[in-house]
Motif scaffolding. Sequence first.
Motif, PDB file in Angstrom:
ATOM      1  N   TYR A 283       0.812  -1.212   0.000  1.00  0.00           N
ATOM      2  CA  TYR A 283       0.000   0.000   0.000  1.00  0.00           C
ATOM      3  C   TYR A 283       0.846   1.262   0.000  1.00  0.00           C
ATOM      4  CZ  TYR A 283      -3.374   3.560   1.331  1.00  0.00           C
ATOM      5  OH  TYR A 283      -4.131   4.697   1.365  1.00  0.00           O
ATOM      6  N   TRP A 284       1.806   1.350   0.924  1.00  0.00           N
ATOM      7  CA  TRP A 284       2.587   2.584   1.033  1.00  0.00           C
ATOM      8  C   TRP A 284       3.524   2.755  -0.144  1.00  0.00           C
ATOM      9  CZ3 TRP A 284       0.936   6.415   3.644  1.00  0.00           C
ATOM     10  CH2 TRP A 284       0.162   6.206   4.791  1.00  0.00           C
ATOM     11  N   GLN A 285       3.971   1.657  -0.732  1.00  0.00           N
ATOM     12  CA  GLN A 285       4.771   1.761  -1.954  1.00  0.00           C
ATOM     13  C   GLN A 285       3.957   2.415  -3.061  1.00  0.00           C
ATOM     14  OE1 GLN A 285       5.983  -1.973  -3.678  1.00  0.00           O
ATOM     15  NE2 GLN A 285       7.263  -1.002  -5.232  1.00  0.00           N
ATOM     16  N   CYS A 286       2.708   1.996  -3.203  1.00  0.00           N
ATOM     17  CA  CYS A 286       1.837   2.557  -4.238  1.00  0.00           C
ATOM     18  C   CYS A 286       1.525   4.026  -3.963  1.00  0.00           C
ATOM     19  CB  CYS A 286       0.546   1.748  -4.322  1.00  0.00           C
ATOM     20  SG  CYS A 286       0.745   0.086  -4.995  1.00  0.00           S
ATOM     21  N   VAL A 287       1.232   4.351  -2.707  1.00  0.00           N
ATOM     22  CA  VAL A 287       0.964   5.743  -2.342  1.00  0.00           C
ATOM     23  C   VAL A 287       2.185   6.606  -2.631  1.00  0.00           C
ATOM     24  CG1 VAL A 287       0.493   7.311  -0.423  1.00  0.00           C
ATOM     25  CG2 VAL A 287      -0.785   5.169  -0.616  1.00  0.00           C
ATOM     26  N   GLY A 288       3.363   6.088  -2.271  1.00  0.00           N
ATOM     27  CA  GLY A 288       4.594   6.828  -2.518  1.00  0.00           C
ATOM     28  C   GLY A 288       4.862   7.026  -4.000  1.00  0.00           C
ATOM     29  N   ASN A 289       4.675   5.983  -4.780  1.00  0.00           N
ATOM     30  CA  ASN A 289       4.898   6.097  -6.219  1.00  0.00           C
ATOM     31  C   ASN A 289       3.972   7.134  -6.845  1.00  0.00           C
ATOM     32  OD1 ASN A 289       6.985   4.315  -6.388  1.00  0.00           O
ATOM     33  ND2 ASN A 289       5.794   2.612  -7.231  1.00  0.00           N
ATOM     34  N   LEU A 290       2.758   7.196  -6.356  1.00  0.00           N
ATOM     35  CA  LEU A 290       1.804   8.174  -6.880  1.00  0.00           C
ATOM     36  C   LEU A 290       2.212   9.590  -6.475  1.00  0.00           C
ATOM     37  CD1 LEU A 290      -0.753   8.640  -8.462  1.00  0.00           C
ATOM     38  CD2 LEU A 290      -2.082   8.130  -6.399  1.00  0.00           C
ATOM     39  N   LYS A 291       2.617   9.741  -5.236  1.00  0.00           N
ATOM     40  CA  LYS A 291       3.030  11.064  -4.741  1.00  0.00           C
ATOM     41  C   LYS A 291       4.309  11.549  -5.420  1.00  0.00           C
ATOM     42  CE  LYS A 291       4.670  13.280  -0.463  1.00  0.00           C
ATOM     43  NZ  LYS A 291       3.918  14.549  -0.639  1.00  0.00           N
ATOM     44  N   PHE A 292       5.297  10.684  -5.519  1.00  0.00           N
ATOM     45  CA  PHE A 292       6.608  11.106  -6.009  1.00  0.00           C
ATOM     46  C   PHE A 292       6.641  11.323  -7.523  1.00  0.00           C
ATOM     47  CE2 PHE A 292       8.143   8.320  -2.282  1.00  0.00           C
ATOM     48  CZ  PHE A 292       7.869   9.326  -1.377  1.00  0.00           C
ATOM     49  N   THR A 293       5.791  10.620  -8.255  1.00  0.00           N
ATOM     50  CA  THR A 293       5.746  10.823  -9.703  1.00  0.00           C
ATOM     51  C   THR A 293       4.901  12.034 -10.079  1.00  0.00           C
ATOM     52  OG1 THR A 293       3.829   9.345  -9.961  1.00  0.00           O
ATOM     53  CG2 THR A 293       6.030   8.356 -10.189  1.00  0.00           C
ATOM     54  N   GLY A 294       4.045  12.474  -9.171  1.00  0.00           N
ATOM     55  CA  GLY A 294       3.180  13.612  -9.454  1.00  0.00           C
ATOM     56  C   GLY A 294       2.045  13.276 -10.402  1.00  0.00           C
ATOM     57  N   ARG A 295       1.772  11.980 -10.561  1.00  0.00           N
ATOM     58  CA  ARG A 295       0.703  11.549 -11.465  1.00  0.00           C
ATOM     59  C   ARG A 295      -0.660  11.643 -10.776  1.00  0.00           C
ATOM     60  NH1 ARG A 295       2.197   9.319 -16.870  1.00  0.00           N
ATOM     61  NH2 ARG A 295       4.229  10.321 -17.040  1.00  0.00           N
ATOM     62  N   GLU A 296      -1.723  11.539 -11.574  1.00  0.00           N
ATOM     63  CA  GLU A 296      -3.078  11.695 -11.041  1.00  0.00           C
ATOM     64  C   GLU A 296      -3.625  10.408 -10.444  1.00  0.00           C
ATOM     65  OE1 GLU A 296      -5.630  13.310 -14.024  1.00  0.00           O
ATOM     66  OE2 GLU A 296      -4.344  15.041 -14.433  1.00  0.00           O
TER      67      GLU A 296
ATOM     68  N   ILE B  36      -6.154   3.972  -7.436  1.00  0.00           N
ATOM     69  CA  ILE B  36      -6.219   4.997  -6.406  1.00  0.00           C
ATOM     70  C   ILE B  36      -5.892   6.338  -7.052  1.00  0.00           C
ATOM     71  CG2 ILE B  36      -5.697   3.500  -4.462  1.00  0.00           C
ATOM     72  CD1 ILE B  36      -2.798   4.430  -4.590  1.00  0.00           C
ATOM     73  N   TYR B  37      -6.473   7.405  -6.478  1.00  0.00           N
ATOM     74  CA  TYR B  37      -6.318   8.744  -7.033  1.00  0.00           C
ATOM     75  C   TYR B  37      -5.576   9.653  -6.055  1.00  0.00           C
ATOM     76  CZ  TYR B  37      -9.801   7.341 -10.498  1.00  0.00           C
ATOM     77  OH  TYR B  37     -10.471   6.695 -11.511  1.00  0.00           O
ATOM     78  N   ALA B  38      -4.653  10.445  -6.583  1.00  0.00           N
ATOM     79  CA  ALA B  38      -3.887  11.359  -5.751  1.00  0.00           C
ATOM     80  C   ALA B  38      -4.788  12.340  -5.014  1.00  0.00           C
ATOM     81  CB  ALA B  38      -2.868  12.115  -6.606  1.00  0.00           C
ATOM     82  N   SER B  39      -5.861  12.753  -5.662  1.00  0.00           N
ATOM     83  CA  SER B  39      -6.767  13.740  -5.072  1.00  0.00           C
ATOM     84  C   SER B  39      -7.464  13.225  -3.812  1.00  0.00           C
ATOM     85  CB  SER B  39      -7.825  14.160  -6.094  1.00  0.00           C
ATOM     86  OG  SER B  39      -8.602  13.040  -6.513  1.00  0.00           O
ATOM     87  N   GLU B  40      -7.438  11.913  -3.597  1.00  0.00           N
ATOM     88  CA  GLU B  40      -8.106  11.319  -2.437  1.00  0.00           C
ATOM     89  C   GLU B  40      -7.121  10.880  -1.349  1.00  0.00           C
ATOM     90  OE1 GLU B  40     -10.297   8.095  -4.118  1.00  0.00           O
ATOM     91  OE2 GLU B  40     -11.727   9.397  -5.176  1.00  0.00           O
ATOM     92  N   LEU B  41      -5.852  11.262  -1.503  1.00  0.00           N
ATOM     93  CA  LEU B  41      -4.827  10.750  -0.594  1.00  0.00           C
ATOM     94  C   LEU B  41      -4.077  11.849   0.155  1.00  0.00           C
ATOM     95  CD1 LEU B  41      -3.320   7.987  -2.928  1.00  0.00           C
ATOM     96  CD2 LEU B  41      -4.782   7.618  -0.936  1.00  0.00           C
ATOM     97  N   ASN B  42      -4.715  12.987   0.363  1.00  0.00           N
ATOM     98  CA  ASN B  42      -4.042  14.087   1.050  1.00  0.00           C
ATOM     99  C   ASN B  42      -3.571  13.692   2.446  1.00  0.00           C
ATOM    100  OD1 ASN B  42      -4.345  15.903  -1.087  1.00  0.00           O
ATOM    101  ND2 ASN B  42      -6.360  16.573  -0.390  1.00  0.00           N
ATOM    102  N   GLU B  43      -4.390  12.951   3.162  1.00  0.00           N
ATOM    103  CA  GLU B  43      -4.026  12.543   4.520  1.00  0.00           C
ATOM    104  C   GLU B  43      -2.819  11.599   4.500  1.00  0.00           C
ATOM    105  OE1 GLU B  43      -5.965  10.243   8.414  1.00  0.00           O
ATOM    106  OE2 GLU B  43      -7.273  10.970   6.795  1.00  0.00           O
ATOM    107  N   GLU B  44      -2.835  10.646   3.558  1.00  0.00           N
ATOM    108  CA  GLU B  44      -1.715   9.721   3.439  1.00  0.00           C
ATOM    109  C   GLU B  44      -0.428  10.444   3.051  1.00  0.00           C
ATOM    110  OE1 GLU B  44      -4.708   9.152   2.431  1.00  0.00           O
ATOM    111  OE2 GLU B  44      -5.315   7.085   2.890  1.00  0.00           O
ATOM    112  N   PHE B  45      -0.548  11.410   2.152  1.00  0.00           N
ATOM    113  CA  PHE B  45       0.624  12.179   1.720  1.00  0.00           C
ATOM    114  C   PHE B  45       1.229  12.955   2.902  1.00  0.00           C
ATOM    115  CE2 PHE B  45      -0.824  12.592  -3.003  1.00  0.00           C
ATOM    116  CZ  PHE B  45      -0.545  11.243  -3.182  1.00  0.00           C
ATOM    117  N   GLU B  46       0.373  13.522   3.742  1.00  0.00           N
ATOM    118  CA  GLU B  46       0.856  14.265   4.914  1.00  0.00           C
ATOM    119  C   GLU B  46       1.565  13.334   5.890  1.00  0.00           C
ATOM    120  OE1 GLU B  46      -2.267  16.481   6.724  1.00  0.00           O
ATOM    121  OE2 GLU B  46      -2.621  17.764   4.976  1.00  0.00           O
TER     122      GLU B  46
END
Length: 209
Positions: free
Chosen positions: A139-152, A174-184
């Motif tokens: 899960y966190w690998q996927c969240v990180g990949n989405l955050k670090f690539t800047g993709r949607e 999963i969508y970056a727009s729905e993961l603000n809490e995880e990104f923080e």
Amino acid sequence: MFDFIDVEQNSDDWYQLRAGKLTSSKLGTIMANYGKSFGEPAKKYAVNIAIEQITGEATPSAYSNAHMERGHEQEPLARRLYEETTFCDVSNGGFFESEFIGCSPDGLVNNNGVIEIKSVIAHVHFANIKRGKIDPAYYWQCVGNLKFTGREWLDFISYCSEFPEGKQLYTHRIYASELNEEFEKLDGRIKEFEKLVKNSKEIILNSQY
């Protein structure tokens, strides 16, 4: 800001780019016990990164197992099936890097998507389908990949060649727009981990003969 390098995964250049960096594949290790002190796996990882930063060389690792080999062999099959199923082209995921962080998604889709492929055995694939979500181990690998690539968005792909035709591929988006809490949470934990690496580095450099 992350820079993109078009490099082949598992090549010598790729391993060298990873040296001294926290990579998204290890985010699960540092996010374990979130809100508490880091566990032993994270502390050992910090030491490895500290050594790589001092020497400038990737830490050798001979670790491999049947599951890892399976992933390397079957990932191209899964990518091809995903392209055929979604009618899209997947380009090389390469390596995204900042000064301290790096990530290697399994592919980039158009200008806004990214994929992470896991080639798994039957009972794991069944669990992924039944769960209807990303395998918690990644899960966190996927969240990180989405955050670090800047993709949607990111598609987590579970692939099992033993499953019946038409059922070998399972995807969950999963969508970056729905993961603000995880990104923080990631931002805060990464800052803490960077301090751990710095402290480990200082201990190594100040050690006496």
